[in-house]
Design a protein around this motif. Structure first.
Motif, mmCIF file in Angstrom:
data_model
loop_
_atom_site.group_PDB
_atom_site.id
_atom_site.type_symbol
_atom_site.label_atom_id
_atom_site.label_comp_id
_atom_site.label_asym_id
_atom_site.label_seq_id
_atom_site.Cartn_x
_atom_site.Cartn_y
_atom_site.Cartn_z
ATOM 1 N N LYS A 79 -41.529 39.757 42.389
ATOM 2 C CA LYS A 79 -42.528 40.387 41.144
ATOM 3 C C LYS A 79 -44.284 40.262 40.478
ATOM 4 N N TRP A 80 -44.700 39.518 40.934
ATOM 5 C CA TRP A 80 -46.281 38.767 41.059
ATOM 6 C C TRP A 80 -46.896 39.334 42.384
ATOM 7 N N ILE A 81 -46.253 39.951 43.156
ATOM 8 C CA ILE A 81 -46.716 41.345 43.968
ATOM 9 C C ILE A 81 -46.897 42.876 43.508
ATOM 10 N N LEU A 82 -45.843 43.121 42.265
ATOM 11 C CA LEU A 82 -46.078 44.189 41.982
ATOM 12 C C LEU A 82 -45.958 44.593 40.783
ATOM 13 N N ASN A 83 -46.985 43.254 40.916
ATOM 14 C CA ASN A 83 -47.889 43.356 39.223
ATOM 15 C C ASN A 83 -49.176 43.853 39.854
ATOM 16 N N THR A 84 -49.582 43.499 40.389
ATOM 17 C CA THR A 84 -50.994 43.546 41.175
ATOM 18 C C THR A 84 -50.764 45.674 42.235
ATOM 19 N N HIS A 85 -49.443 45.600 43.359
ATOM 20 C CA HIS A 85 -49.002 46.324 44.029
ATOM 21 C C HIS A 85 -48.539 47.290 44.026
ATOM 22 N N GLU A 86 -48.289 48.356 44.114
ATOM 23 C CA GLU A 86 -47.551 49.297 44.021
ATOM 24 C C GLU A 86 -46.345 49.462 45.226
ATOM 25 N N GLU A 87 -45.223 49.777 44.251
ATOM 26 C CA GLU A 87 -43.824 49.508 44.813
ATOM 27 C C GLU A 87 -43.716 50.148 45.592
ATOM 28 N N GLY A 88 -43.833 51.566 45.543
ATOM 29 C CA GLY A 88 -43.637 52.349 47.267
ATOM 30 C C GLY A 88 -44.686 51.570 48.110
ATOM 31 N N TYR A 89 -46.047 51.187 47.719
ATOM 32 C CA TYR A 89 -47.069 50.474 49.100
ATOM 33 C C TYR A 89 -45.834 49.344 49.566
ATOM 34 N N LEU A 90 -44.783 47.868 48.796
ATOM 35 C CA LEU A 90 -44.726 47.407 48.887
ATOM 36 C C LEU A 90 -43.089 47.365 49.708
ATOM 37 N N LYS A 91 -42.793 48.380 49.890
ATOM 38 C CA LYS A 91 -41.779 49.253 50.042
ATOM 39 C C LYS A 91 -41.925 49.268 51.456
ATOM 40 N N LYS A 92 -42.849 50.081 51.592
ATOM 41 C CA LYS A 92 -43.871 50.551 53.310
ATOM 42 C C LYS A 92 -43.462 49.154 54.054
ATOM 43 N N LEU A 93 -44.572 48.399 52.912
ATOM 44 C CA LEU A 93 -44.550 46.779 54.119
ATOM 45 C C LEU A 93 -43.512 46.127 54.073
ATOM 46 N N LYS A 94 -42.770 45.884 53.272
ATOM 47 C CA LYS A 94 -41.420 45.689 53.907
ATOM 48 C C LYS A 94 -40.192 46.296 55.048
ATOM 49 N N THR A 95 -39.910 46.927 55.063
ATOM 50 C CA THR A 95 -39.667 48.090 55.225
ATOM 51 C C THR A 95 -40.106 48.599 57.118
ATOM 52 N N LEU A 96 -41.051 48.084 57.204
ATOM 53 C CA LEU A 96 -41.859 48.553 58.549
ATOM 54 C C LEU A 96 -42.435 49.705 58.843
ATOM 55 N N SER A 97 -42.205 50.532 57.279
ATOM 56 C CA SER A 97 -42.566 51.980 58.088
ATOM 57 C C SER A 97 -43.957 52.767 57.273
ATOM 58 N N LEU A 98 -44.795 51.676 57.593
ATOM 59 C CA LEU A 98 -46.191 52.754 57.461
ATOM 60 C C LEU A 98 -46.530 53.456 58.600
ATOM 61 N N SER A 99 -47.411 53.923 57.864
ATOM 62 C CA SER A 99 -48.215 55.233 59.290
ATOM 63 C C SER A 99 -49.095 54.717 60.484
ATOM 64 N N LYS A 100 -48.688 55.323 62.003
ATOM 65 C CA LYS A 100 -50.242 54.903 62.544
ATOM 66 C C LYS A 100 -50.895 55.055 61.850
ATOM 67 N N SER A 101 -51.898 55.628 61.420
ATOM 68 C CA SER A 101 -52.900 55.301 61.127
ATOM 69 C C SER A 101 -53.164 54.289 59.250
ATOM 70 N N GLU A 102 -52.094 54.336 58.628
ATOM 71 C CA GLU A 102 -52.378 52.950 58.025
ATOM 72 C C GLU A 102 -52.380 51.938 58.523
ATOM 73 N N ILE A 103 -51.632 52.026 60.238
ATOM 74 C CA ILE A 103 -51.466 50.360 60.048
ATOM 75 C C ILE A 103 -51.914 50.183 61.014
ATOM 76 N N ARG A 104 -53.539 51.402 61.671
ATOM 77 C CA ARG A 104 -55.338 51.439 62.350
ATOM 78 C C ARG A 104 -55.565 50.770 61.937
ATOM 79 N N LYS A 105 -55.688 51.282 60.345
ATOM 80 C CA LYS A 105 -56.462 50.891 59.443
ATOM 81 C C LYS A 105 -56.635 49.043 58.778
ATOM 82 N N THR A 106 -55.092 48.616 59.347
ATOM 83 C CA THR A 106 -55.481 47.006 58.812
ATOM 84 C C THR A 106 -55.683 46.235 59.642
ATOM 85 N N GLY A 107 -56.098 47.144 60.809
ATOM 86 C CA GLY A 107 -56.116 45.862 61.797
ATOM 87 C C GLY A 107 -54.499 45.399 62.843
#
Length: 300
Positions: free
Chosen positions: A52-80
Motif C-alpha cells: 500500500k505504501w508503494i501504491l501511494n507513489t507508484h501506479e498499480e499497473g506498473y507495480l503489477k508489471k514488476l511483480k509479474t516480470l512483464s515489463l517490455s524489452k524496451s522498459e527493461i532496457r531503460k532500467t539498465g
C-alpha cells in the motif's frame, strides 16, 4: 544511535561486466565496521515494504508489471538491469530500508540507508538503475501519516532526480532540489522546484559555493521539517559516468554542509546513497564512507 539500513539482498548478483557496482553494498559496511566508525548494533535489516505504501507513489499497473516480470524489452532496457524476481524483491527491501531509516531519523535526528536514492523511478516506469523511488515513497509515508508537513529533498547525485521531480511536481509540501551535471543523463530533464545545472569539470570551490548559497536560501523560504538527502558520489572527478570535477575531500565537504545545516536547524534527515561509478572501487567506498563518518561525528 546512528541507525543504518542494510541487507544481504542489496547485493543481488549481476552478469559479469555489468557497470553497476553491486560490490559496494558489501564493502561499505565492512569498511565502516573495520575502522570502528560503526558497530553491528548500528545496522538494521529491513523487511518487505507493504504494497500500500508503494501504491501511494507508484501506479498499480506498473507495480503489477514488476511483480509479474512483464515489463517490455524496451522498459527493461531503460532500467539498465536484467529483470528477475530477486531484483524486484531487492528493490522492495530497499524501499523499506529508506522508510524505516526516515522513522529512525525522526527519533535520532539522522539515519541512513546503505542503498536507495533511486531518483530515476517515475510513478509509472523505471529508468537508470531505478525501479521504485524510495525518496518519494518515504516522503509520502511521512506526509500521509502526519509525521512531517514540509519535506526538502536534497538531491546531489550527478544525474538529475527526474523521477522524484515528476512524482512531486504538483505537491507543495515537498520541495525538490537537484544539483546535477547539465550535460549528463537524463538528456531530457524534468522540472524540480529548483534545478542547478552544473558545467562539466566544475571544481570543489565553485560547487560548494553554489550548494551553500542555494541550500540556505531554500531552508529560509521553505522551512522544511524533514530532509531527504540523496548523496550520490558520482560527482567525483574519477567517476566514469559523472563529468564533474570534485575531489573526495570536496565530496566530503558537500555532505558536511548538508548535514550541518540539518542539525543546526533541528531538521531530521534521512540519507540514501545514490550513484558512484569510479573506475577504482576504493574511491567509491571512501567517498560513501565519509557520509557515514560525518553523520557519526556531527550527531553522536
Amino acid at each position: 544511535m546512528l541507525k543504518i539500513a542494510w541487507s544481504s539482498r542489496y547485493c543481488h548478483p549481476l552478469p559479469q561486466g555489468h557497470r553497476f557496482p553491486m560490490e559496494k553494498y558489501n564493502l561499505l559496511p565492512e569498511q565502516l565496521l573495520y575502522e570502528g566508525t560503526v558497530s553491528n548494533e548500528n545496522f538494521f535489516e529491513p523487511g518487505l515494504l507493504d504494497e500500500k505504501w508503494i501504491l501511494n507513489t507508484h501506479e498499480e499497473g506498473y507495480l503489477k508489471k514488476l511483480k509479474t516480470l512483464s515489463l517490455s524489452k524496451s522498459e527493461i532496457r531503460k532500467t539498465g538491469f536484467p529483470l528477475s524476481a530477486e531484483l524486484i524483491e531487492r528493490e522492495i527491501h530497499i524501499m523499506q530500508g529508506s522508510l524505516q531509516a526516515s522513522l529512525f531519523a525522526l527519533e535520532f535526528g539522522i539515519a541512513m540507508n546503505v542503498a536507495g536514492g533511486t531518483h530515476h523511478a517515475f510513478t509509472n516506469r523505471g529508468e537508470g538503475f531505478c525501479l521504485l523511488n524510495d525518496i518519494a515513497i518515504s516522503a509520502n509515508y511521512l506526509l500521509d501519516n502526519k509525521l512531517s508537513s514540509k519535506i526538502l529533498v536534497v538531491d546531489l547525485d550527478v544525474h538529475q532526480g527526474n523521477g522524484t521531480a515528476e512524482i512531486f511536481k504538483n505537491n507543495k509540501n515537498v520541495f525538490t532540489f537537484s544539483m546535477h551535471g547539465a550535460s549528463n543523463y537524463p538528456m531530457h530533464k524534468e522540472k524540480s522546484d529548483l534545478d542547478i545545472g552544473l558545467p562539466d569539470k566544475i571544481d570543489d570551490a565553485a560547487y560548494l559555493k553554489l550548494l551553500k548559497e542555494n541550500l540556505h536560501f531554500i531552508v529560509e523560504i521553505f522551512h522544511p521539517d524533514f530532509m531527504i538527502f540523496q548523496s550520490g558520489v558520482d560527482v567525483l572527478e574519477s567517476d566514469k559516468l559523472g563529468r564533474l570535477g570534485l575531489s573526495i575531500d570536496g565530496c566530503k565537504k558537500r555532505d558536511k554542509i548538508v548535514m550541518e545545516l540539518a542539525k543546526t536547524n533541528d531538521i531530521p534527515i534521512m540519507c540514501c546513497m545514490g550513484g558512484g561509478y569510479s573506475e577504482r572501487l576504493t574511491h567509491i567506498i571512501e567517498a560513501h564512507a565519509n557520509t557515514f563518518r560525518i553523520a557519526q561525528d556531527l550527531y553522536f
